[in-house]
Design a protein around this motif. Structure first.
Motif, PDB file in Angstrom:
ATOM      1  N   TYR A 230      -5.484  80.813  78.302  1.00 38.27           N
ATOM      2  CA  TYR A 230      -6.891  80.814  78.793  1.00 38.27           C
ATOM      3  C   TYR A 230      -7.686  80.379  77.501  1.00 38.27           C
ATOM      4  O   TYR A 230      -8.935  81.170  78.387  1.00 38.27           O
ATOM      5  CB  TYR A 230      -6.691  81.972  78.680  1.00 38.27           C
ATOM      6  CG  TYR A 230      -5.710  83.359  80.036  1.00 38.27           C
ATOM      7  CD1 TYR A 230      -6.001  82.744  81.669  1.00 38.27           C
ATOM      8  CD2 TYR A 230      -4.470  83.145  79.839  1.00 38.27           C
ATOM      9  CE1 TYR A 230      -4.981  82.651  82.514  1.00 38.27           C
ATOM     10  CE2 TYR A 230      -3.442  83.838  80.561  1.00 38.27           C
ATOM     11  CZ  TYR A 230      -4.259  83.679  82.226  1.00 38.27           C
ATOM     12  OH  TYR A 230      -3.252  84.232  82.801  1.00 38.27           O
TER      13      TYR A 230
ATOM     14  N   HIS B 128     -10.373  95.529  81.418  1.00 38.56           N
ATOM     15  CA  HIS B 128      -9.298  95.706  82.460  1.00 38.56           C
ATOM     16  C   HIS B 128      -8.008  96.067  81.485  1.00 38.56           C
ATOM     17  O   HIS B 128      -7.090  95.650  81.254  1.00 38.56           O
ATOM     18  CB  HIS B 128      -9.198  93.894  82.705  1.00 38.56           C
ATOM     19  CG  HIS B 128     -10.371  93.994  83.687  1.00 38.56           C
ATOM     20  ND1 HIS B 128      -9.753  94.020  84.408  1.00 38.56           N
ATOM     21  CD2 HIS B 128     -11.961  92.716  83.602  1.00 38.56           C
ATOM     22  CE1 HIS B 128     -10.610  92.989  85.249  1.00 38.56           C
ATOM     23  NE2 HIS B 128     -11.366  92.434  84.496  1.00 38.56           N
TER      24      HIS B 128
ATOM     25  N   ARG C 230      -3.484  90.992  86.804  1.00 37.11           N
ATOM     26  CA  ARG C 230      -4.271  90.282  86.246  1.00 37.11           C
ATOM     27  C   ARG C 230      -5.911  89.421  87.031  1.00 37.11           C
ATOM     28  O   ARG C 230      -6.053  90.374  86.973  1.00 37.11           O
ATOM     29  CB  ARG C 230      -3.678  88.579  87.398  1.00 37.11           C
ATOM     30  CG  ARG C 230      -2.587  88.174  86.732  1.00 37.11           C
ATOM     31  CD  ARG C 230      -1.794  86.989  87.461  1.00 37.11           C
ATOM     32  NE  ARG C 230      -1.287  87.871  89.282  1.00 37.11           N
ATOM     33  CZ  ARG C 230      -0.588  86.878  89.589  1.00 37.11           C
ATOM     34  NH1 ARG C 230      -0.039  85.916  89.528  1.00 37.11           N
ATOM     35  NH2 ARG C 230      -0.826  86.883  90.279  1.00 37.11           N
ATOM     36  N   VAL C 231      -6.766  89.755  86.046  1.00 41.23           N
ATOM     37  CA  VAL C 231      -8.076  89.532  85.525  1.00 41.23           C
ATOM     38  C   VAL C 231      -8.603  88.820  86.310  1.00 41.23           C
ATOM     39  O   VAL C 231      -9.103  89.133  87.446  1.00 41.23           O
ATOM     40  CB  VAL C 231      -8.176  88.930  84.312  1.00 41.23           C
ATOM     41  CG1 VAL C 231     -10.167  89.142  84.395  1.00 41.23           C
ATOM     42  CG2 VAL C 231      -8.636  90.416  82.942  1.00 41.23           C
ATOM     43  N   ASP C 232      -8.291  87.122  87.148  1.00 42.00           N
ATOM     44  CA  ASP C 232      -8.426  86.886  88.091  1.00 42.00           C
ATOM     45  C   ASP C 232      -6.957  85.631  88.484  1.00 42.00           C
ATOM     46  O   ASP C 232      -6.688  85.253  88.122  1.00 42.00           O
ATOM     47  CB  ASP C 232      -8.779  85.070  86.955  1.00 42.00           C
ATOM     48  CG  ASP C 232      -9.594  84.651  87.983  1.00 42.00           C
ATOM     49  OD1 ASP C 232      -9.720  84.256  89.089  1.00 42.00           O
ATOM     50  OD2 ASP C 232     -10.452  83.120  88.077  1.00 42.00           O
TER      51      ASP C 232
ATOM     52  N   ARG D 290      -7.380  81.907  88.944  1.00 40.18           N
ATOM     53  CA  ARG D 290      -6.846  81.450  88.245  1.00 40.18           C
ATOM     54  C   ARG D 290      -5.162  81.359  87.207  1.00 40.18           C
ATOM     55  O   ARG D 290      -5.299  80.678  86.925  1.00 40.18           O
ATOM     56  CB  ARG D 290      -7.910  81.257  86.909  1.00 40.18           C
ATOM     57  CG  ARG D 290      -7.710  80.865  86.009  1.00 40.18           C
ATOM     58  CD  ARG D 290      -9.121  80.845  85.074  1.00 40.18           C
ATOM     59  NE  ARG D 290      -9.267  79.796  83.590  1.00 40.18           N
ATOM     60  CZ  ARG D 290      -8.587  79.273  83.455  1.00 40.18           C
ATOM     61  NH1 ARG D 290      -8.337  78.104  84.279  1.00 40.18           N
ATOM     62  NH2 ARG D 290      -8.830  78.643  82.068  1.00 40.18           N
ATOM     63  N   SER D 291      -5.374  82.392  87.317  1.00 37.31           N
ATOM     64  CA  SER D 291      -3.374  82.353  86.626  1.00 37.31           C
ATOM     65  C   SER D 291      -2.434  81.897  87.449  1.00 37.31           C
ATOM     66  O   SER D 291      -1.372  81.505  86.918  1.00 37.31           O
ATOM     67  CB  SER D 291      -3.101  83.906  86.771  1.00 37.31           C
ATOM     68  OG  SER D 291      -1.931  84.136  86.760  1.00 37.31           O
TER      69      SER D 291
END
Ligand code: ADP
Length: 586
Positions: free
Chosen positions: A488, A521, A531-533, A536-537
């Protein structure tokens, strides 16, 4: 007015003595008066004979003057009236009259006692004497002299008999009075003797009624003894029943207090009559809500609607939320005897939370698996159909199949690890473990990917530290955190692993200068699949399980994990583990 036993006994003896005195005085008077009169009469007859003998023995003249003087002397001697009468009725002498009066006295020949004496030698009569103006008893005897015959008469006023009778009455009255005093005394004694056990009986019975423990000590014989025995037995039974009830109540209270469920009882008006400690905790109350209406302490429209009717309801179950973040499964049971209800509330918050987690987990797993599987399916079907014209395209399809299969494999491996850790089947061998070698291994493993992004990985806080840990698990934790940091943090970023010492623990931080994580979060980041995104993860090959595995492993080794913002930007993931050597300086 209700008289006591003592007063009744006294009254009874008083009446008895009064009746006895009265009847004996009437009886005595009836019998004694004639007897007395008869005695007086006999006495008078004796006197009359004595007068006659004196007269016969006398040698002097029988003139009125002489005889009147003789009558005076004899009258004095016998303390009675003495009259000497010639057989023709002429009065010759009288102790109560002067000589002149004697001469003037009327003829006594017609007097009944004189007639009887002349006829039979002796006679008596009772009549009012006009001369002396009083009732008199007369007794006369005949005498014979050479100078002529006559009658010697002796009389006594009946007033004397009357005085005797009066005296007799006085004696009877005094005797009655003495009897009354004695009877009073005896009755008081008897009443005391008789009433004492009764009074003790009454006192003890009152004490029993007040709930005091007592025994009545009375001689076992007789009715009172039987009564006391019965009362004692009743008291023992009562005591036993009270003790049994108290035991029952204590047991009931202990059970209520020890219960993990909340129990509330209601009366027919839906007011609380009892609430156990757990009910107070569920409802966030400090004082027992006794007497308060239920709707004041539980705001549930469904519960209200159920209990608002006139008839008792239930048994019935319903589930609702309480303000103090609890979900309760509630059972309502009617109490037919009182018309009220018992409400038992069971906390199902944890159960429902776990159910939600499980549901979410299943949904998340299926969702995660679906994408790579459908990619693999689609690509392999296209290849199998021969729908790929050139080898370059075929190679791309195969590469996609491979990368999705790898993703599947990572996912399944992570899931398996997680479920093993959760089920306690992940073999953790906790022992003193040096952090440095594990950290070096993890950094070395990540150097390749880091170099590709021109990132640097450094470690600081140099000297060696030993913690209580499983070396493989520790390496896994460090790997996951470093992998995330590399993933990240953008190209050219800087990653640093810092070691610090707390009281009896070691703190390990993985700090990067990447985009960081918004604080909202942070609290949920360690949940599975959070997951935050997500896009993207996935793009970066993430499974969303890495941090969940970190948290479970660290906690299984007795440590804690967390995340915070690093300055000026980036994130700081940290975990602590128990120090194997208490302090480096020791
Ligand atoms: P993933 O497989 O998605 O990386 P993780 O459980 O390891 O799953 O991480 C959960 C989420 O936390 C990631 O999707 C990411 O959004 C966020 N995250 C983890 N580490 C970092 C980091 N160093 N910097 C920024 N975000 C991070």
């Amino acid at each position: 007015m209700v008289l006591g036993v003592r007063s009744r006994l006294f009254l009874l003896s008083f009446v008895l003595v009064a009746i006895a005195s009265l009847s004996s005085s009437v009886y005595l008077e009836r019998k004694l008066r004639p007897m007395l009169e008869r005695t007086v009469e006999v006495e008078l007859l004796r006197h009359a004979r004595m007068v006659r003998e004196t007269l016969i023995a006398r040698t002097g003249d029988h003139t009125v003057e002489e005889l009147n003087r003789l009558a005076d002397r004899l009258g004095n001697a016998v303390a009675s009236r003495v009259t000497l009468i010639r057989n023709d009725g002429t009065v010759l002498g009288d102790s109560n009259l002067s000589e002149a009066e004697v001469r003037a006295a009327e003829n006594h020949a017609s007097r009944p006692e004189v007639i009887a004496a002349l006829a039979s030698g002796a006679g008596s009569a009772r009549r009012y004497s006009a001369t002396l103006r009083t009732e008199m008893l007369y007794v006369a005897v005949r005498y014979e002299l050479r100078s002529g015959a006559g009658v010697a008469r002796v009389a006594l006023p009946l007033i004397e008999v009357e005085a005797l009778v009066r005296r007799l009455r006085l004696f009877v009255a005094v005797a009655g009075l003495i009897g009354l005093v004695v009877a009073t005394f005896v009755s008081v004694m008897a009443a005391n003797l008789f009433a004492r056990p009764f009074r003790s009986l009454v006192d003890k019975a009152r004490a029993l009624a007040r709930g005091e423990r007592t025994r009545i000590e009375v001689a076992p014989a007789g009715e009172i003894g039987h009564l006391a025995g019965s009362i004692n037995r009743i008291s023992e039974d009562l005591e036993q029943a009270v003790r049994a009830l108290a035991d029952e109540r204590d047991r009931f209270h202990t059970v209520l207090e020890a219960m993990a469920d909340a129990v509330i009882t209601l009366d027919s008006a839906n007011r609380v009559t009892l609430a156990n400690p757990m009910a107070m905790e569920f409802l966030g109350l400090r004082v027992p809500p006794v007497e308060r209406p239920l709707k004041e302490i539980i705001r549930s429209s469904e519960l209200e609607r159920l209990l608002d009717g006139d008839e008792p309801v239930g048994p019935i179950s319903l589930e609702f939320d309480l303000p103090v973040a609890r979900r309760v499964l509630t059972r309502i049971t009617p109490m037919r005897a009182t018309g009220g209800h018992i409400i038992v509330m069971h906390d199902v918050s944890e159960m429902r939370r776990l159910e939600t987690i499980r549901r979410d987990f299943v949904a998340n797993v299926s969702h995660e698996l679906r994408t790579p599987i459908s990619v693999i399916l689609a690509n392999s079907e296209t290849l199998a159909d021969g729908g790929v014209p050139d080898t370059d395209q075929a190679a791309r399809f195969l590469a996609s199949i491979h990368s999705n299969a790898e993703r599947l494999s990572r996912l399944i491996a992570d899931l398996l690890d997680l479920s093993k850790i959760e089920a306690g089947r992940y073999p953790l061998a906790l022992r003193p473990t040096e952090i440095e070698p594990e950290l070096r291994k993890a950094i070395e493993a990540m150097l390749g990917p880091a170099r590709m992004k021109r990132q640097t990985i450094e470690s600081s806080g140099g000297e060696s530290r030993t913690v209580v840990a499983d070396p493989t698990a520790l390496e896994q934790v460090l790997l996951n955190l470093l992998d995330n940091a590399v993933k990240y943090t953008p190209e050219g970023g800087r990653i640093e692993v810092r070691l610090g010492t707390l009281d009896d623990a070691v703190r390990v931080e993985v700090v990067d200068d990447g985009p960081g994580i918004e604080p909202r979060h942070c609290s949920r980041l360690f949940e599975r699949f959070y997951r935050v995104d997500p896009g993207r993860s996935r793009e970066l090959g993430g499974t969303g399980l890495g941090l969940a595995i970190v948290k479970h492993l660290v906690e299984s080794m007795g440590g804690h994990v967390g995340v915070e913002a690093a300055s000026p930007h980036g994130s700081r993931f940290w975990f602590t583990l128990q120090s194997a050597i208490r302090s480096d300086s020791e």
